[in-house]
Each structure stands twice: as C-alpha cells, then as structure tokens.
Design a protein around this motif. Structure first.
Motif, PDB file in Angstrom:
ATOM      1  N   UNK A 199       0.676  -1.216   0.066  1.00 38.65           N
ATOM      2  CA  UNK A 199       0.167  -0.428  -0.079  1.00 38.65           C
ATOM      3  C   UNK A 199       0.775   0.955  -0.131  1.00 38.65           C
ATOM      4  N   UNK A 200       1.498   1.332   0.835  1.00 43.43           N
ATOM      5  CA  UNK A 200       2.777   2.235   0.955  1.00 43.43           C
ATOM      6  C   UNK A 200       2.992   1.902  -0.280  1.00 43.43           C
ATOM      7  N   UNK A 201       3.991   1.809  -1.062  1.00 42.61           N
ATOM      8  CA  UNK A 201       4.320   1.548  -2.211  1.00 42.61           C
ATOM      9  C   UNK A 201       3.575   2.385  -3.644  1.00 42.61           C
ATOM     10  N   UNK A 202       2.542   1.906  -3.600  1.00 42.75           N
ATOM     11  CA  UNK A 202       1.544   2.625  -4.487  1.00 42.75           C
ATOM     12  C   UNK A 202       1.037   3.702  -3.931  1.00 42.75           C
ATOM     13  N   UNK A 203       0.827   3.994  -2.643  1.00 41.85           N
ATOM     14  CA  UNK A 203       0.322   5.754  -2.748  1.00 41.85           C
ATOM     15  C   UNK A 203       1.682   6.151  -2.791  1.00 41.85           C
ATOM     16  N   UNK A 204       2.261   5.805  -2.348  1.00 41.42           N
ATOM     17  CA  UNK A 204       3.773   6.804  -3.377  1.00 41.42           C
ATOM     18  C   UNK A 204       3.796   6.756  -4.772  1.00 41.42           C
ATOM     19  N   UNK A 252       8.933   6.085 -10.589  1.00 41.18           N
ATOM     20  CA  UNK A 252       9.270   4.771  -9.529  1.00 41.18           C
ATOM     21  C   UNK A 252      10.797   5.216  -9.186  1.00 41.18           C
ATOM     22  N   UNK A 253      11.802   6.219 -10.174  1.00 40.51           N
ATOM     23  CA  UNK A 253      12.986   6.340  -9.669  1.00 40.51           C
ATOM     24  C   UNK A 253      12.880   7.231  -8.234  1.00 40.51           C
ATOM     25  N   UNK A 271      14.935   0.310  -4.431  1.00 41.53           N
ATOM     26  CA  UNK A 271      15.894   0.426  -5.697  1.00 41.53           C
ATOM     27  C   UNK A 271      14.469  -0.029  -6.173  1.00 41.53           C
ATOM     28  N   UNK A 272      14.688   1.027  -7.612  1.00 42.76           N
ATOM     29  CA  UNK A 272      13.362   1.120  -8.366  1.00 42.76           C
ATOM     30  C   UNK A 272      12.667  -0.464  -8.636  1.00 42.76           C
ATOM     31  N   UNK A 273      13.744  -1.487  -8.652  1.00 47.45           N
ATOM     32  CA  UNK A 273      13.276  -3.010  -8.787  1.00 47.45           C
ATOM     33  C   UNK A 273      12.206  -3.417  -8.111  1.00 47.45           C
ATOM     34  N   UNK A 305       8.236  -4.487  -7.947  1.00 46.76           N
ATOM     35  CA  UNK A 305       8.247  -5.725  -7.708  1.00 46.76           C
ATOM     36  C   UNK A 305       7.170  -6.129  -7.030  1.00 46.76           C
ATOM     37  N   UNK A 306       6.892  -4.925  -6.165  1.00 45.24           N
ATOM     38  CA  UNK A 306       5.662  -4.308  -5.562  1.00 45.24           C
ATOM     39  C   UNK A 306       4.465  -4.075  -6.327  1.00 45.24           C
ATOM     40  N   UNK A 307       4.837  -3.380  -7.241  1.00 46.13           N
ATOM     41  CA  UNK A 307       3.808  -3.181  -8.357  1.00 46.13           C
ATOM     42  C   UNK A 307       3.545  -4.256  -9.054  1.00 46.13           C
ATOM     43  N   UNK A 308       4.854  -5.000  -8.989  1.00 45.70           N
ATOM     44  CA  UNK A 308       4.095  -5.998 -10.074  1.00 45.70           C
ATOM     45  C   UNK A 308       2.139  -7.123  -9.667  1.00 45.70           C
TER      46      UNK A 308
END
Length: 218
Positions: free
Chosen positions: A153-158, A165-166, A175-177, A181-184
């Motif tokens: 959720x944190x990655x998605x909202x950010x 993504x960078x 890392x961007x990778x 991975x989280x978004x995938x």
C-alpha cells in the motif's frame, strides 16, 4: 506541442450532433486534439486510421443496442486507452466499465471541460477521475478487495503521488527494481480477484474504490 506529438482520438457515437460537438471541443483545446476517425460503430476503432489513435472515446449504447461491454473489453484487451462517454449515469454501469479496464468513465452531462481533460490524461496515462466516477467509487461497497501488505500500500500510494518510480525508490529507501516488484505483486493480486489494473490510471481507480487514497489526495 509539435504536430507529431498531437493527441489523436477515435470517436465512436451514433449521434451526429454529439460527434460534431465533441470535434469542436477538441479543435478548440489548447493544444488542439485531433479526431482521426469517427463513426457510429466500434469497427471505426479497428480500421485505419482509427486503429492507430492514442485514445478511443466510446459511447456505450450504439444504434439502440444494450451497452457494448463486449466491445469495450475487446478494446481493453488490445491495450487501447478507452474513455467511456455516455448518457448513462448509474453507479453500476460506471463501476462495470472500470472493472473491465476503461481508462475513465464520463457522463455526457459532464461536458467539454472533463472530456478534454480526460482525453489528455488518457493519452499520457495520467490519472483522471471526473465527478460522476468519484461518486460511483464513493458508493461502491464491493468486498472483492485484494489483501495488500502495508508495504505494498505504501509503495502504491507513493507512486500515485510521485512523477516516477525512481523517486518512489529514493523516498522509501528501495531500489527501482524492488518498487517494480511491489507494483507487479499489487497488479497480480487485483487480477486474481477479477479486477485487472494494467495501467497506472487503472490502479488509481482501484485504490480510490478500495479507500486506499482519496480523489483530493491526487
């Protein structure tokens, strides 16, 4: 914007007055939006030059038929950016279109301002939620929400609130990778509950539906 960068649209509606009015709105936009093809059937979007337009603006009910959900799904499956533009204004229709994968849903009562803004957003894959759709999200009580971890959720909202993504990676110390991975994983979880979200705009729509973020926060 250079001529080669002009936003192109295929416009599908069976009312000549609507076609003429929308073409006028687009021509008056700054910069102008180019309608490369228009017609009363979905075949317009599958044949040149309509097959190459950046955005398809689709009326749901053509020639007295029921809503063309099957045609909408085929366009989405072909990775087309579809703005649904319709006289229908009920929440079920709006949410059905978004669940299929439409970029956004507008009622014809929302008019020039929102259609032009939604078309520009669709061409650049930027989130856009017009008032009617925001209302439908607010009324949605569906319980088929995927179970996301707090970090997902944190990655998605950010990501919704950052330009890249960078930048998300820098802000969260990842890392961007890892961000990818989280978004995938989030996309897979949505697909597993039958609510695919292939684009950033689709993910924004899902997050608003599920109460992860508010329209005013975008």
């Amino acid at each position: 914007m250079a001529a080669d960068d002009a936003i192109t649209v295929t416009l599908i509606d069976d009312h000549p007055v609507v076609l003429a009015g929308v073409k006028h709105w687009y021509s008056a936009a700054d910069p102008p939006i180019e309608v490369v093809a228009s017609g009363a059937t979905v075949e317009t979007a599958w044949t040149p030059p309509g097959d190459a337009a950046a955005v398809v603006v689709l009326d749901l009910q053509l020639n007295g038929r029921p809503p063309v959900y099957g045609d909408l799904r085929r366009l989405i499956d072909a990775d087309r950016q579809v703005v649904v533009y319709t006289m229908r204004d009920d929440e079920k229709t709006a949410l059905t279109c978004m669940d299929i994968g439409a970029f956004t849903f507008l009622t014809k009562a929302e008019g020039e301002e929102h259609l032009v803004a939604a078309t520009v957003a669709a061409a650049h894959d930027l989130p856009y939620t017009p008032p009617a759709l925001a209302g439908a999200f607010g009324a949605d009580t569906a319980d088929d929400r995927p179970k996301l971890s707090l970090r997902e959720e944190e990655v998605l909202i950010e990501w919704f609130q950052c330009e890249s993504k960078d930048l998300v990676a820098q802000k969260l110390g990842l890392t961007p990778r890892t961000v990818n991975s989280y978004l995938d994983r989030v996309r897979i979880k949505y697909a597993n509950v039958g609510r695919e979200a292939r684009t950033k705009a689709n993910l924004v729509a899902r997050a608003i539906q599920d109460g992860l973020i508010d329209v005013d926060d975008l």
